[in-house]
Design an enzyme around this catalytic site. Structure first.
Site, short mmCIF file in Angstrom:
data_model
loop_
_atom_site.label_atom_id
_atom_site.label_comp_id
_atom_site.label_asym_id
_atom_site.label_seq_id
_atom_site.Cartn_x
_atom_site.Cartn_y
_atom_site.Cartn_z
N HIS A 1 3.00 3.58 -8.94
CA HIS A 1 2.52 2.03 -9.02
C HIS A 1 3.61 1.09 -10.49
CE1 HIS A 1 -1.66 1.87 -7.59
NE2 HIS A 1 -1.88 3.48 -8.82
N LEU B 1 10.67 -20.66 -4.29
CA LEU B 1 9.79 -19.37 -3.45
C LEU B 1 8.70 -19.71 -4.19
CD1 LEU B 1 9.00 -17.35 -1.92
CD2 LEU B 1 9.49 -15.50 -3.65
N ASP C 1 0.56 -1.02 0.20
CA ASP C 1 0.27 -0.05 0.13
C ASP C 1 1.30 1.08 -0.34
OD1 ASP C 1 -2.26 1.08 0.23
OD2 ASP C 1 -3.07 1.07 2.51
N ARG D 1 0.13 8.96 -10.25
CA ARG D 1 -0.35 8.09 -9.70
C ARG D 1 0.38 7.43 -10.01
NH1 ARG D 1 -3.86 7.60 -4.83
NH2 ARG D 1 -4.04 5.41 -5.93
#
Ligand code: IPE
Ligand code: IPE
Ligand code: MG
Length: 249
Positions: free
Chosen positions: A41, A135, A24, A37
């Site tokens: 990202h 993983l 976040d 924005r």
């Protein structure tokens, strides 16, 4: 301050098997810099690459990243398009490298309603890495914990209606097995960045006994030292699972 090594007197402490991250703060990271924005990202994708490397290095077996929630469709269409574009770019650019690193990719969330090109890429990521043993990177995409439980309940109800199951056969394991996360152990540690203290519909069922670490950094700033600090914090916790302390006599 240097982080102390994850060592105890009896040898190295095992890393939490499953770390789940609510990534976040991309938008606020960008806003602080006067950037759009989408730039946050983009930098967030770089932080994902870093987190995968950290998880491998720190001995984490499962890393779940919350990439797009069922509720993120409420954002302006242009931002949703940017996020979809970045996911496609990530899979196209990084899948080979992930595969080379022996990473197995699993996708959780609702595949219905995704555009065919995205759904195809997600399938490809899972299929190509199916045999890998390193993983497990679990990507929560178009994911909502309540929606996942709802789909599981429908699956079980259909099994009962068809006579394949009796209501009495529905136990904790049957529910867990009908979720998207079937076969994946519950998260030991949930990290949320950007200081927000809520779950936002993430792994509702699976986090019943998870430990939470709230990191103040915005996701694009979350680096190896932050990951390590979250694990250190986890090792200071006393997990009791409703029983008595394993630490104190
Ligand atoms: C996290 O950053 C990325 C996604 C939810 C996809 P945000 O976009 O939520 O950033 P803030 O919370 O607005 O800063
Ligand atoms: C949670 O972040 C979803 C993801 C990280 C993908 P949001 O930024 O969407 O959550 P809220 O709206 O602040 O609760
Ligand atoms: Mg946010």
């Amino acid at each position: 301050m240097a982080t102390p090594p994850l060592q105890s007197e009896t040898g190295p402490l095992a890393a939490p098997a499953h770390v789940a991250i609510i990534m976040d703060g991309n938008g606020r990271w960008a806003a602080r810099r006067g950037l759009p924005r989408v730039e946050g990202h983009r930098r967030g994708v770089e932080a994902v690459r870093r987190a995968v490397r950290s998880a491998i290095e720190l001995g984490v077996r499962y890393l779940t990243i919350y990439s797009f929630s069922s509720e993120n469709w409420r954002r302006p269409p242009a931002e949703v398009a940017d996020l979809m574009g970045l996911l496609k770019l990530f899979v196209r650019r990084d899948l080979t490298e992930l595969h080379r690193s022996n990473v197995r990719v699993r996708i959780i969330g609702d595949r219905e309603g995704l555009s065919p090109d995205i759904a195809g890429l997600l399938d490809e990521a899972e299929e190509r890495t199916l045999g890998n043993s390193g993983l497990t990177l679990v990507v929560a995409f178009n994911y909502g914990g309540r929606q996942e439980i709802l789909r599981a309940v429908r699956t079980l109800a259909e099994a009962v209606a068809d006579g394949r199951m009796r209501p009495a056969d529905i136990g904790i394991d049957a529910i867990a097995g009908a979720l998207d996360t079937t076969g994946i152990p519950d998260p030991d540690l949930v990290i949320r960045t950007s200081g927000e203290q809520r779950l936002s519909n993430f792994l509702t069922w699976q986090t019943a006994y998870a430990e939470y670490v709230i990191a103040p950094e915005f996701w694009p700033d979350f680096d190896h030292a932050c990951f390590r600090a979250a694990l250190d914090e986890y090792h200071r916790r006393d997990r009791r699972f409703g029983g008595l302390s394993g630490k104190a006599g």
